[in-house]
Design a protein around this motif. Structure first.
Motif, mmCIF file in Angstrom:
data_model
loop_
_atom_site.group_PDB
_atom_site.id
_atom_site.type_symbol
_atom_site.label_atom_id
_atom_site.label_comp_id
_atom_site.label_asym_id
_atom_site.label_seq_id
_atom_site.Cartn_x
_atom_site.Cartn_y
_atom_site.Cartn_z
ATOM 1 N N ALA A 26 0.801 -1.162 0.061
ATOM 2 C CA ALA A 26 0.145 0.037 0.042
ATOM 3 C C ALA A 26 0.829 1.275 0.003
ATOM 4 N N ALA A 27 1.913 1.287 0.540
ATOM 5 C CA ALA A 27 3.039 2.483 0.446
ATOM 6 C C ALA A 27 3.630 2.652 -0.967
ATOM 7 N N VAL A 28 3.382 1.494 -1.656
ATOM 8 C CA VAL A 28 4.339 1.761 -3.087
ATOM 9 C C VAL A 28 3.923 3.204 -3.649
ATOM 10 N N PRO A 29 2.378 3.387 -4.011
ATOM 11 C CA PRO A 29 2.261 4.681 -4.604
ATOM 12 C C PRO A 29 2.812 6.147 -4.069
ATOM 13 N N ASP A 30 3.066 5.893 -2.777
ATOM 14 C CA ASP A 30 3.519 7.099 -2.061
ATOM 15 C C ASP A 30 5.233 7.045 -1.985
ATOM 16 N N MET A 31 5.776 6.272 -2.673
ATOM 17 C CA MET A 31 7.268 6.373 -2.413
ATOM 18 C C MET A 31 7.568 7.392 -3.515
ATOM 19 N N LYS A 32 9.023 7.812 -3.093
ATOM 20 C CA LYS A 32 9.745 8.728 -4.118
ATOM 21 C C LYS A 32 10.243 7.828 -5.151
ATOM 22 N N ALA A 33 10.701 6.843 -4.966
ATOM 23 C CA ALA A 33 11.072 6.117 -6.075
ATOM 24 C C ALA A 33 9.951 5.988 -7.327
ATOM 25 N N ARG A 34 10.181 5.815 -8.586
ATOM 26 C CA ARG A 34 9.222 5.894 -9.613
ATOM 27 C C ARG A 34 8.853 4.630 -9.651
ATOM 28 N N ALA A 35 9.673 3.564 -9.659
ATOM 29 C CA ALA A 35 9.092 2.130 -9.730
ATOM 30 C C ALA A 35 10.187 1.430 -9.586
#
Ligand SMILES: [Zn+2]
Length: 378
Positions: A26-35
Motif C-alpha cells: 500500500a505504501a508503493v504509490p507514495d514512494m519517492k522512487a518512480r518504480a
C-alpha cells in the motif's frame, strides 16, 4: 548539509522483494522512487507478484506516459535458495507428484551432504515438477509483456533452513509471506550446484525465447555462474563487424554493435548481476565484445555496503561501464526505508563515478530503462 536529492528525475529500484511483506504494498504509490522491479522467488510469491502487477503494474515502456498508479515491473522466477523444492520429472518417469520413497531419493540426490534423517526429509515440502513451474512462468510472462525473469541464479554458500519448530507456528509473524527463512536455524545441507544449474539454465532459455531481461543472483559461485551463462550463448557469440562490412552498409561501429534481432534465442538479451559480490576483476569477461547479451551490474546498500564488502564494491562500481550500472534496494518491505536505501546507494555510486547527483540519477534512469525494455524499441 547534504545536497537535496533529485527524485523528480526518476529513481528505479532494479531488484526488490516487497511481496515478502504484502502489507507494505500500500505504501508503493507514495514512494519517492518512480518504480520497483519486483522479484518472485518461490512457490508462495509468484501469484502475489502477478497480483501486485495487476494493481500497480506499468502498462507501457514509455516512462513519461505512466500514470501515478504505474509503479511496478513484475519479474517471475525461481531463486536458487528454493531449487531443492523442484524435481525434474524426466528423472521420475514423467510423474507429476512424488511418493514418499521418491521424495526421499529426490532430496538425497539434490542435497549435499545427503540427509539421512527421515524426519528431516519428511519435514521438507513435497517437491513440485519443474516443467509445471516453467509452464506457469511462461503464462505469467505472456500475460505481462513487460515482465522480466528473476530472481534466478546460483548460490554455493546457502544452506537450507531447519524445519520450523512447533511453537514457532503460533508465534510466527503473519505479515510475512510464507516460505522465507524467518529466523530459522540453518541445516548443514547445501543444494547441489548441478541441480541449481539445471533450474537456472531452463529459466535463462525461457527468458531467451521470450526476449526478456533477467535478474541474477550469484553468491560464491561467480566462475560457475559465468560458465553457465556462457553455455547458453555458445555458438551465438557476437562477432565484431569488419570495417569493410560497416563501410559497405554505411554504419558506424556503434550502430553495428547496436544491431539486434528480436528472434528467440537460448540466452537472455539482457542480464543484471544483482548485488554483485564477486571480485572486481571477474567483471571484464562480461563486457567482452563477444558476449551477445548486454550485461548490467546492480548494487545495493543492504548487501554491497556491509562493512566487509564496501571496498571491493567500490572497486566494482569503478570497473562497470557507466552505461551498465544499476541500483537496487533488495529490501523485503516497500516504503520509506526502500527510498532511503536507494538514495544512499545512488549517492555512493555518484561519488565513485564522480557524477553530480542530477547527472547520476539521469544516467541510472536511462540504464534501468535500457535494461528493462531494451534499447532499440524506445
Ligand atoms: Zn533478491
Amino acid at each position: 548539509m547534504t545536497a537535496s536529492f533529485p527524485w523528480h528525475i526518476g529513481v528505479f529500484d532494479a531488484h526488490c522483494h516487497p511481496t515478502d511483506t504484502m502489507s507494505s504494498i500500500a505504501a508503493v504509490p507514495d514512494m519517492k522512487a518512480r518504480a520497483l522491479t519486483v522479484m518472485a522467488t518461490r512457490a508462495q510469491d509468484q501469484q502475489l507478484v502477478a497480483n501486485v502487477a495487476d494493481d500497480l503494474g506499468i502498462k507501457s515502456h514509455r516512462v513519461d506516459s505512466w500514470g501515478s498508479k504505474e509503479r511496478i515491473v513484475p519479474s517471475f522466477g525461481w531463486h536458487p535458495w528454493f531449487a531443492y523444492q523442484m524435481f525434474d520429472e524426466a528423472e521420475y518417469g514423467g510423474k507429476q507428484t512424488l511418493d514418499d520413497d521418491a521424495k526421499v531419493s529426490h532430496y538425497k540426490q539434490v542435497l549435499s551432504p545427503a540427509p539421512d534423517d527421515c524426519n528431516f526429509i519428511s519435514s521438507l515440502p513435497d517437491p513440485i515438477p519443474f516443467s509445471v513451474f516453467l509452464a506457469q512462468t511462461r503464462q505469467h510472462l505472456e500475460r505481462f509483456p513487460l515482465a522480466l525473469v528473476g530472481e534466478i541464479g546460483l548460490d554455493k554458500s546457502f544452506r537450507i533452513p531447519q524445519p520450523p519448530l512447533h511453537e514457532h507456528h503460533e508465534t510466527r509473524d503473519s505479515s510475512l509471506t510464507p516460505g522465507g527463512r524467518e529466523g530459522r536455524r540453518l541445516s548443514p545441507h547445501c543444494v547441489s550446484l548441478e541441480h541449481q544449474k539445471v533450474i537456472l539454465t531452463a529459466q535463462l532459455n525461457l527468458a531467451g525465447q521470450l526476449r526478456r531481461a533477467v535478474s541474477v543472483h550469484g553468491v560464491q559461485a561467480h566462475g560457475v555462474l559465468f560458465e553457465t551463462l556462457r553455455a547458453t550463448w555458445k555458438g551465438h557469440e557476437r562477432k565484431p563487424m569488419s570495417k569493410r562490412e560497416r563501410k559497405r552498409r554505411g554504419i558506424s561501429a556503434e550502430e553495428a554493435a547496436d544491431e539486434r534481432d528480436d528472434s528467440p534465442k537460448p540466452y537472455p538479451p539482457r542480464i543484471c548481476l544483482h548485488s554483485y559480490s564477486g571480485h572486481p576483476s571477474s567483471l571484464s569477461q562480461y563486457f567482452d565484445a563477444s558476449v551477445p547479451a548486454d550485461v548490467y551490474v546492480s548494487f545495493s546498500t543492504a548487501i554491497n555496503y556491509s562493512d566487509r564488502a564496501a571496498s571491493t564494491t567500490s572497486q566494482s562500481i569503478k570497473v562497470v561501464p557507466d552505461d551498465r550500472v544499476l541500483v537496487e534496494s533488495d529490501l523485503h518491505i516497500a516504503g520509506e526505508d526502500m527510498d532511503k536505501y536507494l538514495e544512499d546507494v545512488i549517492r555512493r555510486v555518484c561519488d565513485i563515478k564522480e557524477w553530480s547527483l542530477e547527472e547520476g540519477v539521469q544516467r541510472l534512469r536511462s540504464n534501468w530503462e535500457r535494461f528493462a525494455f531494451g534499447g532499440e524499441r524506445r
